[in-house]
Design an enzyme around this catalytic site. Structure first.
Site, PDB file in Angstrom:
ATOM      1  N   PHE A  21       0.855  -1.189   0.000  1.00 57.33           N
ATOM      2  CA  PHE A  21       0.000   0.000   0.000  1.00 57.33           C
ATOM      3  C   PHE A  21       0.890   1.237   0.000  1.00 57.33           C
ATOM      4  O   PHE A  21       2.080   1.137   0.309  1.00 57.33           O
ATOM      5  CB  PHE A  21      -0.958  -0.007   1.194  1.00 57.33           C
ATOM      6  CG  PHE A  21      -0.292  -0.333   2.493  1.00 57.33           C
ATOM      7  CD1 PHE A  21       0.333   0.646   3.228  1.00 57.33           C
ATOM      8  CD2 PHE A  21      -0.250  -1.649   2.959  1.00 57.33           C
ATOM      9  CE1 PHE A  21       0.976   0.355   4.413  1.00 57.33           C
ATOM     10  CE2 PHE A  21       0.405  -1.951   4.152  1.00 57.33           C
ATOM     11  CZ  PHE A  21       1.011  -0.950   4.871  1.00 57.33           C
ATOM     12  N   SER A 214      -1.892   5.141  11.086  1.00 55.11           N
ATOM     13  CA  SER A 214      -1.513   3.795  10.669  1.00 55.11           C
ATOM     14  C   SER A 214      -2.281   3.465   9.401  1.00 55.11           C
ATOM     15  O   SER A 214      -3.211   4.161   9.033  1.00 55.11           O
ATOM     16  CB  SER A 214      -1.820   2.790  11.772  1.00 55.11           C
ATOM     17  OG  SER A 214      -3.132   2.297  11.597  1.00 55.11           O
ATOM     18  N   LYS A 215      -1.893   2.378   8.755  1.00 54.92           N
ATOM     19  CA  LYS A 215      -2.504   2.085   7.460  1.00 54.92           C
ATOM     20  C   LYS A 215      -3.997   1.817   7.587  1.00 54.92           C
ATOM     21  O   LYS A 215      -4.734   1.890   6.620  1.00 54.92           O
ATOM     22  CB  LYS A 215      -1.797   0.914   6.786  1.00 54.92           C
ATOM     23  CG  LYS A 215      -1.982  -0.393   7.510  1.00 54.92           C
ATOM     24  CD  LYS A 215      -1.436  -1.547   6.710  1.00 54.92           C
ATOM     25  CE  LYS A 215      -1.644  -2.815   7.508  1.00 54.92           C
ATOM     26  NZ  LYS A 215      -0.968  -3.964   7.020  1.00 54.92           N
ATOM     27  N   ARG A 216      -4.446   1.467   8.798  1.00 57.23           N
ATOM     28  CA  ARG A 216      -5.868   1.177   8.986  1.00 57.23           C
ATOM     29  C   ARG A 216      -6.710   2.426   9.186  1.00 57.23           C
ATOM     30  O   ARG A 216      -7.925   2.375   9.158  1.00 57.23           O
ATOM     31  CB  ARG A 216      -6.069   0.219  10.164  1.00 57.23           C
ATOM     32  CG  ARG A 216      -5.760  -1.225   9.808  1.00 57.23           C
ATOM     33  CD  ARG A 216      -5.768  -2.094  11.049  1.00 57.23           C
ATOM     34  NE  ARG A 216      -4.719  -1.688  11.971  1.00 57.23           N
ATOM     35  CZ  ARG A 216      -3.450  -2.065  11.848  1.00 57.23           C
ATOM     36  NH1 ARG A 216      -3.083  -2.861  10.868  1.00 57.23           N
ATOM     37  NH2 ARG A 216      -2.537  -1.655  12.713  1.00 57.23           N
ATOM     38  N   ASP A 217      -6.066   3.558   9.416  1.00 58.10           N
ATOM     39  CA  ASP A 217      -6.851   4.775   9.655  1.00 58.10           C
ATOM     40  C   ASP A 217      -7.464   5.298   8.363  1.00 58.10           C
ATOM     41  O   ASP A 217      -6.818   5.273   7.316  1.00 58.10           O
ATOM     42  CB  ASP A 217      -5.960   5.869  10.268  1.00 58.10           C
ATOM     43  CG  ASP A 217      -5.564   5.521  11.689  1.00 58.10           C
ATOM     44  OD1 ASP A 217      -6.462   5.096  12.444  1.00 58.10           O
ATOM     45  OD2 ASP A 217      -4.374   5.633  12.030  1.00 58.10           O
TER      46      ASP A 217
END
Ligand code: GLU
Length: 449
Positions: A21, A214-217
């Site tokens: 990503f 973080s990548k999940r945000d």
């Protein structure tokens, strides 16, 4: 001496490890490097730090390259482009690392222990010349591994070797790497090469709290902005402001101006905070500033497979988009915002419906409006004459113009918000307006029986 050492031209690099990503923090690092290279008339190099082979998939690279191209961050040397320092994948530079490793053995800076290769630290404090923080002094106390016992080289070693071999003059990277820099300075010294200048840029925090994005945000991935039809110029402009700012509180600036203003010393030491609302607002500003032809083009591609644009003439499509341009902030919601222009069946906002049509007043206003427009020639169904019509109607009935505007807009679109009311009427045209208002009133009559 290796090619590229001791060059006076500014050479910066973005050195991502492919992860699958393209994180907003990486994109901002790439952007700051690119800005600095363009500011100085130097070179921007893309180097793939893919020593962790498992993650080095075609797909990871595709996401990265596409994201960079989307943001307009063109590189002067690197994958797809080539250059004097190829290859630009660390996984293909084994022979170079071996050569540099032998130099360290010869000079006594490296030794083997337990199957691994260790680097012998100097025992003296390392000075990191940081353009943002000033000189940072750190003592690296312990020897560290540079080649693991399985033969794979460690990040610190290959990162420094490549910066030397590629003639990098400035290392611009995330603050999380500051703690690595003393090891790196030691390595540069061991190779008897002056260390590049550093610029450790602040972290990007989540919208709320003290954590790092973080990548999940929500909002963390560049590919999501691509998918959500944000304008790349708006995203890029917003990213510029995460840690850097032009003077006088200016925010929206053409990229050429940002390039000419961009200085490393002006980057903030403080962490930046991600704010999607601000980004969306900027996106809206960029959308409004587009020449209408370009806006219409973007809308067409944003609506793509929705089927909305297929059934109408180019002229009608253009008129619809031209009136939406003033209000829309994000093309992601375009289909929802303007769907009713293309279909006679569209959803009604239930809550607003209840509120607007509690009594019969609003229905009567629609009925009066419908009667009033009947005498209006279809060819003169335009903004100004409609405005006059609603004005005199309200006056003669002793009510406010809003008493017509709100229910009529709702009956025509199912919404309480949208483009300017008179533009809405004009673009829909007399025939559609009459038809929709009759159907709407008819629906109420049936319900009441
Ligand atoms: N591959 C490292 C990273 O992605 C590069 C660090 C650097 O820029 O030196 O964090």
């Amino acid at each position: 001496m290796t090619k590229g050492e001791h060059t006076s031209e500014v050479r910066v690099r973005f050195a991502p490890s492919p992860t699958g990503f393209f994180h907003i923090g990486s994109a901002r690092t790439a952007l700051f490097n690119w800005l600095y290279a363009r500011h100085c008339g130097g070179k921007f190099i893309l180097r793939i730090e893919d020593t962790d082979r498992q993650r080095n998939t075609e797909e990871s690279l595709r996401v990265l390259f596409e994201g960079m191209k989307w943001l307009g961050l063109d590189w002067d040397e690197g994958p797809e482009k080539g250059g004097n320092h190829a290859p630009y994948f660390q996984s293909e530079r084994g022979a170079i690392y071996e050569d540099y490793l032998q130099r360290l053995f010869r000079s006594g800076h490296a030794y083997r222990r337990d199957g691994a290769v260790w680097f012998r630290v100097s025992g003296k404090p390392a000075i990191i010349h940081d353009e943002i923080r000033g000189d940072v002094v750190r003592l690296e106390e312990k020897d560290f591994v540079i080649v693991r016992s399985d033969g794979s080289p460690v990040f610190h070693f290959v990162n420094v070797v490549d910066d030397i071999a590629m003639g990098i003059t400035h290392v611009i990277r995330g603050e999380d790497h500051l703690s690595n820099s003393s090891k790196h300075v030691e390595l540069f010294q061991a190779f008897a090469v002056a260390a590049p200048k550093f610029a450790h840029i602040p972290l990007i925090l989540k919208t709320v709290g003290s954590g790092k994005m973080s990548k999940r945000d929500q909002g963390a991935l560049i590919e999501d902005y691509q998918r959500r039809e944000f304008l790349p110029e708006a995203v890029r402009n917003y990213l510029c402001l995460l840690g850097w700012s032009p003077k006088e509180d200016r925010e929206i600036l053409p990229i050429g101006e940002i390039i000419s203003l961009f200085e490393l010393q002006q980057i903030s030491k403080n962490n930046a905070r991600f704010d999607e609302k601000k980004l969306t607002h900027m996106n809206g500003e960029y959308l409004r500033a587009l020449p209408v032809d370009q806006f219409v083009e973007r809308c067409r591609s944003a609506l793509g497979s929705s089927g909305l644009s297929g059934a109408v003439s180019d002229d009608y499509f253009r008129e619809v988009m031209a009136v939406c341009q003033e209000k829309i902030r994000n093309l992601e919601t375009l289909g929802d915002f303007c769907g009713y222009f293309f279909r006679d069946r569209f959803p009604f906002d239930e809550k607003a419906m209840e509120k607007l049509f509690q009594g019969r007043d609003a229905l009567e206003r629609i009925d009066e409006f419908l009667k009033a427009i009947q005498s209006q020639p279809a060819g003169e169904f335009s903004g100004e004459s409609l405005e006059n019509l609603v004005g005199s109607l309200a006056e003669s009935m002793g009510v406010k113009t809003g008493d017509y505007i709100h229910p009529v807009r709702f009956a025509l679109s199912g919404k309480t918000v949208g483009p300017s009311f008179y533009h809405l009427l004009k673009v829909l045209g007399k025939e559609r307006v009459e038809h929709r208002l009759r159907t709407f009133l008819g629906g109420f009559t049936t319900r009441d029986q």
